[in-house]
Design a protein around this motif. Structure first.
Motif, PDB file in Angstrom:
ATOM      1  N   GLY D 216       0.827  -1.203   0.000  1.00 17.03           N
ATOM      2  CA  GLY D 216       0.000   0.000   0.000  1.00 17.03           C
ATOM      3  C   GLY D 216       0.854   1.242   0.000  1.00 17.03           C
ATOM      4  N   VAL D 217       0.193   2.369   0.072  1.00 19.09           N
ATOM      5  CA  VAL D 217       0.871   3.647  -0.047  1.00 19.09           C
ATOM      6  C   VAL D 217       1.836   3.869   1.121  1.00 19.09           C
ATOM      7  CG1 VAL D 217      -1.060   4.818   1.043  1.00 19.09           C
ATOM      8  CG2 VAL D 217       0.521   6.120  -0.333  1.00 19.09           C
ATOM      9  N   GLU D 218       1.519   3.304   2.262  1.00 15.95           N
ATOM     10  CA  GLU D 218       2.399   3.425   3.421  1.00 15.95           C
ATOM     11  C   GLU D 218       3.799   2.910   3.081  1.00 15.95           C
ATOM     12  OE1 GLU D 218       3.880   3.840   7.258  1.00 15.95           O
ATOM     13  OE2 GLU D 218       2.126   4.747   6.319  1.00 15.95           O
ATOM     14  N   GLN D 219       3.854   1.836   2.300  1.00 10.36           N
ATOM     15  CA  GLN D 219       5.151   1.234   1.983  1.00 10.36           C
ATOM     16  C   GLN D 219       5.909   2.038   0.928  1.00 10.36           C
ATOM     17  OE1 GLN D 219       2.380  -0.812   2.551  1.00 10.36           O
ATOM     18  NE2 GLN D 219       3.192  -1.237   4.582  1.00 10.36           N
ATOM     19  N   ILE D 220       5.165   2.794   0.123  1.00  7.74           N
ATOM     20  CA  ILE D 220       5.825   3.705  -0.818  1.00  7.74           C
ATOM     21  C   ILE D 220       6.679   4.705  -0.020  1.00  7.74           C
ATOM     22  CG2 ILE D 220       5.401   5.566  -2.481  1.00  7.74           C
ATOM     23  CD1 ILE D 220       4.470   3.072  -3.762  1.00  7.74           C
ATOM     24  N   PHE D 221       6.083   5.250   1.025  1.00 10.40           N
ATOM     25  CA  PHE D 221       6.812   6.202   1.862  1.00 10.40           C
ATOM     26  C   PHE D 221       7.889   5.512   2.698  1.00 10.40           C
ATOM     27  CE2 PHE D 221       3.309   9.057   0.905  1.00 10.40           C
ATOM     28  CZ  PHE D 221       3.982  10.252   0.745  1.00 10.40           C
ATOM     29  N   ALA D 222       7.607   4.283   3.120  1.00 15.66           N
ATOM     30  CA  ALA D 222       8.611   3.555   3.903  1.00 15.66           C
ATOM     31  C   ALA D 222       9.903   3.432   3.098  1.00 15.66           C
ATOM     32  CB  ALA D 222       8.090   2.177   4.294  1.00 15.66           C
ATOM     33  N   ALA D 223       9.787   3.128   1.813  1.00  9.34           N
ATOM     34  CA  ALA D 223      10.993   3.006   0.982  1.00  9.34           C
ATOM     35  C   ALA D 223      11.780   4.310   0.989  1.00  9.34           C
ATOM     36  CB  ALA D 223      10.607   2.611  -0.445  1.00  9.34           C
ATOM     37  N   CYS D 224      11.079   5.413   0.851  1.00 12.54           N
ATOM     38  CA  CYS D 224      11.755   6.715   0.828  1.00 12.54           C
ATOM     39  C   CYS D 224      12.403   7.013   2.177  1.00 12.54           C
ATOM     40  CB  CYS D 224      10.758   7.817   0.500  1.00 12.54           C
ATOM     41  SG  CYS D 224       9.979   7.636  -1.103  1.00 12.54           S
ATOM     42  N   ASP D 225      11.640   6.816   3.228  1.00  6.99           N
ATOM     43  CA  ASP D 225      12.157   7.109   4.569  1.00  6.99           C
ATOM     44  C   ASP D 225      13.395   6.267   4.860  1.00  6.99           C
ATOM     45  OD1 ASP D 225      10.068   8.854   5.003  1.00  6.99           O
ATOM     46  OD2 ASP D 225       8.879   7.423   6.156  1.00  6.99           O
ATOM     47  N   LEU D 226      13.337   5.007   4.502  1.00 13.21           N
ATOM     48  CA  LEU D 226      14.471   4.125   4.772  1.00 13.21           C
ATOM     49  C   LEU D 226      15.661   4.489   3.906  1.00 13.21           C
ATOM     50  CD1 LEU D 226      12.417   0.892   5.251  1.00 13.21           C
ATOM     51  CD2 LEU D 226      13.909   1.941   6.968  1.00 13.21           C
ATOM     52  N   ALA D 227      15.402   4.866   2.672  1.00 15.53           N
ATOM     53  CA  ALA D 227      16.506   5.336   1.833  1.00 15.53           C
ATOM     54  C   ALA D 227      17.201   6.495   2.539  1.00 15.53           C
ATOM     55  CB  ALA D 227      15.993   5.754   0.459  1.00 15.53           C
ATOM     56  N   GLY D 228      16.407   7.418   3.071  1.00 12.33           N
ATOM     57  CA  GLY D 228      16.988   8.540   3.804  1.00 12.33           C
ATOM     58  C   GLY D 228      17.744   8.076   5.040  1.00 12.33           C
ATOM     59  N   ASN D 229      17.136   7.211   5.811  1.00 19.98           N
ATOM     60  CA  ASN D 229      17.768   6.751   7.055  1.00 19.98           C
ATOM     61  C   ASN D 229      19.071   5.993   6.796  1.00 19.98           C
ATOM     62  OD1 ASN D 229      15.586   7.844   8.339  1.00 19.98           O
ATOM     63  ND2 ASN D 229      14.773   5.923   9.141  1.00 19.98           N
ATOM     64  N   TYR D 230      19.141   5.293   5.678  1.00 22.48           N
ATOM     65  CA  TYR D 230      20.355   4.534   5.366  1.00 22.48           C
ATOM     66  C   TYR D 230      21.367   5.364   4.565  1.00 22.48           C
ATOM     67  CZ  TYR D 230      18.394   0.108   7.049  1.00 22.48           C
ATOM     68  OH  TYR D 230      17.902  -0.891   7.834  1.00 22.48           O
ATOM     69  N   GLY D 231      21.112   6.669   4.488  1.00 24.45           N
ATOM     70  CA  GLY D 231      22.082   7.526   3.815  1.00 24.45           C
ATOM     71  C   GLY D 231      22.034   7.434   2.300  1.00 24.45           C
ATOM     72  N   MET D 232      20.908   7.012   1.763  1.00 29.88           N
ATOM     73  CA  MET D 232      20.801   6.872   0.317  1.00 29.88           C
ATOM     74  C   MET D 232      19.636   7.670  -0.248  1.00 29.88           C
ATOM     75  SD  MET D 232      21.722   2.883  -0.432  1.00 29.88           S
ATOM     76  CE  MET D 232      20.738   2.139   0.874  1.00 29.88           C
ATOM     77  N   ALA D 233      19.393   8.843   0.350  1.00 26.00           N
ATOM     78  CA  ALA D 233      18.247   9.647  -0.081  1.00 26.00           C
ATOM     79  C   ALA D 233      18.279   9.911  -1.587  1.00 26.00           C
ATOM     80  CB  ALA D 233      18.219  10.968   0.688  1.00 26.00           C
ATOM     81  N   ASP D 234      19.463   9.992  -2.141  1.00 23.01           N
ATOM     82  CA  ASP D 234      19.557  10.312  -3.568  1.00 23.01           C
ATOM     83  C   ASP D 234      19.064   9.192  -4.464  1.00 23.01           C
ATOM     84  OD1 ASP D 234      20.473  12.789  -3.019  1.00 23.01           O
ATOM     85  OD2 ASP D 234      22.595  12.307  -3.315  1.00 23.01           O
ATOM     86  N   CYS D 235      18.865   8.014  -3.906  1.00 22.84           N
ATOM     87  CA  CYS D 235      18.364   6.922  -4.741  1.00 22.84           C
ATOM     88  C   CYS D 235      16.891   7.109  -5.084  1.00 22.84           C
ATOM     89  CB  CYS D 235      18.613   5.569  -4.080  1.00 22.84           C
ATOM     90  SG  CYS D 235      17.372   5.080  -2.879  1.00 22.84           S
ATOM     91  N   VAL D 236      16.203   8.010  -4.367  1.00 20.47           N
ATOM     92  CA  VAL D 236      14.800   8.293  -4.712  1.00 20.47           C
ATOM     93  C   VAL D 236      14.802   9.186  -5.949  1.00 20.47           C
ATOM     94  CG1 VAL D 236      12.607   9.268  -3.940  1.00 20.47           C
ATOM     95  CG2 VAL D 236      14.130   8.160  -2.283  1.00 20.47           C
ATOM     96  N   GLU D 237      14.484   8.610  -7.088  1.00 15.24           N
ATOM     97  CA  GLU D 237      14.629   9.350  -8.344  1.00 15.24           C
ATOM     98  C   GLU D 237      13.366  10.097  -8.734  1.00 15.24           C
ATOM     99  OE1 GLU D 237      16.756   8.115 -12.396  1.00 15.24           O
ATOM    100  OE2 GLU D 237      14.746   7.254 -12.233  1.00 15.24           O
ATOM    101  N   ARG D 238      12.235   9.504  -8.452  1.00 17.37           N
ATOM    102  CA  ARG D 238      10.981  10.097  -8.910  1.00 17.37           C
ATOM    103  C   ARG D 238       9.836   9.618  -8.040  1.00 17.37           C
ATOM    104  NH1 ARG D 238       7.445   8.726 -14.229  1.00 17.37           N
ATOM    105  NH2 ARG D 238       5.889  10.316 -13.792  1.00 17.37           N
ATOM    106  N   GLY D 239       8.993  10.570  -7.613  1.00 17.57           N
ATOM    107  CA  GLY D 239       7.814  10.241  -6.830  1.00 17.57           C
ATOM    108  C   GLY D 239       8.025  10.571  -5.374  1.00 17.57           C
ATOM    109  N   PRO D 240       7.117  10.170  -4.490  1.00 17.27           N
ATOM    110  CA  PRO D 240       5.903   9.397  -4.758  1.00 17.27           C
ATOM    111  C   PRO D 240       4.921  10.165  -5.638  1.00 17.27           C
ATOM    112  CG  PRO D 240       6.385   9.501  -2.387  1.00 17.27           C
ATOM    113  CD  PRO D 240       7.257  10.497  -3.063  1.00 17.27           C
ATOM    114  N   GLY D 241       4.245   9.435  -6.485  1.00 14.26           N
ATOM    115  CA  GLY D 241       3.282  10.064  -7.378  1.00 14.26           C
ATOM    116  C   GLY D 241       2.264   9.067  -7.874  1.00 14.26           C
TER     117      GLY D 241
END
Lengths: 334, 334, 334, 334
Positions: D216-241
């Motif tokens: 669900g949409v919660e997990q879309i944000f979880a991916a982003c948040d975790l990317a940030g927490n693991y120091g990989m915020a730049d891996c979020v290329e596009r979205g959420p959308g």
């Protein structure tokens, strides 16, 4: 344990498609399905109302027919892939001396009326009129935002025999319930999800429920809340809870005529032939494999008859743990 | 109907803060609160474990103490705003001839041990050690991701009298249950939400439950699923469901010692003094105002004693509709 | 770093309450707030429309006034606890030579019009007419189901000075942005959540946005989807994303007059005085602390003027990373 | 507009199955897919890591191979229904003078390596080792809880031609992008959902992305948040959308080697042959049909090469609206 499956069936049923129900008060039933389940009306006359889920492109998945009192199911509908599959189906049923008749049905292509060996009344068609999918049209969403009809659950006097019949038609089992070497029921599919048809032992043939997919757990609660707000709290029969077989979140509601619908969240995909069906031991017939209360007795024993089809008791009446028997045990402890 | 409220109370209690529970097996209880509720351990020794919710900055909201067998509540904790409020509180309790003693409590500032007129054991403090909030640290999330302790529910022999006492301390009612002119219980708050303290009539004084806020309905189900996965399905005592008063989604769990916790989703904000408390009629004591099954008898009648505090029966034992009585009616209909 | 806070302020502001906005087309603006944000109309005339969130018991949190063209903010409203607080407030503002005038305002109790030292136009009242909370009335839900007005964000020419002023009124900081020893902005609260008032450095005094709480992330997307469906996709200015300070999920929309609203999910609770405000380094002014795109320049620099109040540039114009500057860097890499 | 579809294809491809990627640092890539996407490791050696989604019963849907530096895709994998389909496939490809070779592949049944006319490297198999589905085993959930591989998106020098080839293999279009009478791309499916294979015009053949379904949409944000927490915020290329075609919620991430994955929420079911594909006008190539920012240029133009396969530019280079061009327009307005 499970009857054999014909992976090259004589004709190609693709999915559970629609159901035709008799209702005592057309407006009241329509309101139930629109306001609580969240279906949309594709078309309505004085005597019939056609509804579909928000994500459905076909004209109807639920047909409500004003009755003179009886609350039976006229037919469950399944889709075949090609028009030619209808002719092959006709030959197949006739060769088995099973009912098979051509019918004119509004908004559907050529339609074949058949009965399976248990007497279940089915109609097959290859085409239906189409309508736009409305799953993104949020401004018209109501109720639990039901997306699409997913499956039927049948009660069958001889579950093993009926699973065998549908196995011949290419239905495979994703999960099943068994007690020792006795099959209690099975989830059978054609469309690559967990099921199109659940076949469970009991007084049959009867339609236990029709299941619609909803977007998420939020909508499971929306259905309950709206039932309460519309003065129909008692229609919430069982849940919200988590299924054992299939593992989805569910709620069961009874419509104004007592027809049962399930609203549930999405389940996993199947398809591949090397995957073994998941076995659930007999104890699971209590249907609360993970946590939660058992279902009330009426969930196990009440169901919708098919129009004009007599029902037959199974050799052994099921004896599941029910809410009533569970509560009695609790009382004894108090 | 409701006892009066002192809007200028003698000292300023700001919120429900923490609870201290005796448990028979410290490791097992910690695992329950971490793996199912989703609390985090702030600190642990051989005999005590301090836990907090993911969004809490204070050192502990739940303190588990290894006991020699008894499963009592040592104290519930409330926060006051200023250190000076503790002195004012001490004077207030002493003036009423109520217990009030200073205590040394690890990780807390100056702490005052008091008892309310019903005998409820309470500790007040104005400060606690702090820890980082972890509500964004998803990689450590477990269980139902409990965010923060929200409120306590007490059973009180004389609910009206106890509501009156807390009204003197500035607690206001957001919603209450009444039967004619008899008050059955009330949700009372200090922190600007629906409640910090629910006071319900029954054999008291006892702690009925401690409630933690969870992020959403998904986490309500997560708690149930995890209880099942960890072999503790029976700890799910009631729900998931929707409350009448307050209107939140809830689940009630019993921890390994039978202490009850509620996990629930967020409720509305209060604060303004012109808003009238919402009245629920007596029938609502069945607690299923909107839809859903009644709670089992044990939910109504079992609760945690306070250490060393005798309990007293109410003049009239409550007689709510229970799961058991409801199921018996169902059985009669079958 | 942060200016001092008076924990015993001269009068008791309890929370951000409401906002009064001029709009060019009353019907169009009402439709925006009803269909997209999900507010409900409490009352409407030819020239004014009063709206509230689903969980609000007070008559209005948003007042739209038909204007002759200008799109200014008439006032932001805050609540005080007692009627007497209004008199104390009047004395306080007069003692500072700040505007303070009594006003008759429909649906509100005695109302005091004041301005803070930056010129922000504020009205204070202790009472409002009440209406039933509708947060459980699902059948009337629309849009993003906005629950309640939560906070205002102001742009202030001298953020440090204005934070100091509100500190005197008892507003405490939960989180703040700083560059070395320069305060860039702060989240200040009274009601025990993360904020009632964000004060950010910039051309001021202006109203940057009004924030409404929504039930969850699903409603963040609902707002966007509905904006698209109603032909207003361009009103989605920024997000959906995750905030640095506060850590909530958000979306920013511009209403038909360009007034900005934020819809966001719930944040943590504050209250205790020993908890240190969280510091965010200057780099965070880019506002994308965790992940996501920077806000477009207009999000930083456009805001709503207060009626008749001239704006003043800050000593140093903020120079945040913007979507535009970020995209230019991307272009250079291509 | 769309090339013809053979509804009775020469062999039966049932679904997108798996992908084999070269990665520079096996441990780092595994951590990315486990901690952020939420895949589980089925098996790992020094040089290869096999992963699957929580709801997948087959041994792997993602195979990471330690490379000597190049970050190419070795193959995308598709499933056929019967073992015999592999022989029919072999004949089909050989008759077209397309590469077709038998290969031994661990954990898979008989495997056929083929290339489509664009050069896309594909492997077909009918069987794989199985593993238990873990979608109910919450205690091991990580990241965005990816459930199952859903589809691939390919960039093709001649999209129309390649859609025609897959049409011969029975792939049907659910939705497509067109500019006048030029086909820009199409979503093609076999498994009864919106797509198994998206074919979009561009420099090809290249793998644009692999898509996994999340709950669900919660997990879309979880991916982003975790990317940030693991120091990989730049891996979020596009979205959420929200997507135009298909209508799902999405996020696009780049793994440590730049391979792109999409995480998205469930889409509607297809299957029936009378339903017309949905046409999206050329303007939609900007891919923001409903609301939201355009994708950055790199989302349009960067993709993963297939090992050893040269790429060819299309006759006309696509010229979509990008984040960069959009931001430039914004700048001009400032």
């Amino acid at each position: 344990m499970l009857p054999p499956v014909n992976l090259r069936p004589p004709f190609n049923i693709t999915r559970a498609s629609h159901v035709v129900l008799h209702v005592a008060d057309l407006a009241r039933s329509r309101d139930f399905y629109v306001n609580i389940a969240g279906l949309v009306v594709s078309e309505q006359t004085d005597s019939v109302c056609y509804l579909r889920g928000l994500a459905e492109a076909c004209h109807h998945s639920l047909v409500l027919i004003q009755s003179n009192g009886e609350a039976t199911c006229k037919r469950i509908g399944m889709r075949v892939f090609f028009d030619e599959d209808l002719d092959l189906a006709c030959q197949f049923f006739q060769a088995r001396n099973l009912p098979a008749e051509w019918a004119e049905v509004p908004h559907q292509g050529r339609t074949l009326h058949v009965s399976d060996p248990a007497g279940t009344k089915i109609e097959l068609c290859a085409r239906m009129e189409t309508r736009p999918r409305l799953h993104l049209k949020r401004e018209i969403f109501t109720g639990a935002q039901a997306q699409s009809l997913d499956h039927f659950q049948l009660l069958a006097t001889d579950a093993f025999a009926l699973c065998g019949f549908y196995g011949e038609l290419g239905f495979r089992s994703s999960e099943y319930l068994a007690s020792g070497d006795k099959l209690l029921g099975s989830f059978m599919y054609r469309k690559g999800t967990v099921l199109d048809l659940a076949i469970i032992g009991g007084q049959g043939p009867r339609l236990h429920h029709v299941a619609y997919l909803v977007p998420g757990v939020e909508q499971i609660f929306a259905a309950c809340d709206l039932a309460g707000n519309y003065g129909m709290a008692d229609c919430v029969e069982r849940g919200p809870g988590r299924h054992g077989p299939g593992g989805v979140l569910f709620i069961y509601l009874r419509d104004p005529d007592g027809h049962r619908i399930e609203l549930f969240t999405d389940h996993y995909r199947t398809i591949d032939i090397e995957i073994e069906p998941v076995r659930w031991e007999a104890a699971s017939l209590s249907t609360r494999a993970h946590w939660g209360l058992p279902a009330p007795a009426r969930w196990y024993f009440e169901a919708t008859n098919f129009e004009g089809v007599p029902v037959v008791d199974p050799a052994v009446r099921p004896n599941p743990e029910t809410l009533e028997s569970y509560a009695q045990k609790l009382s004894a402890q108090n």
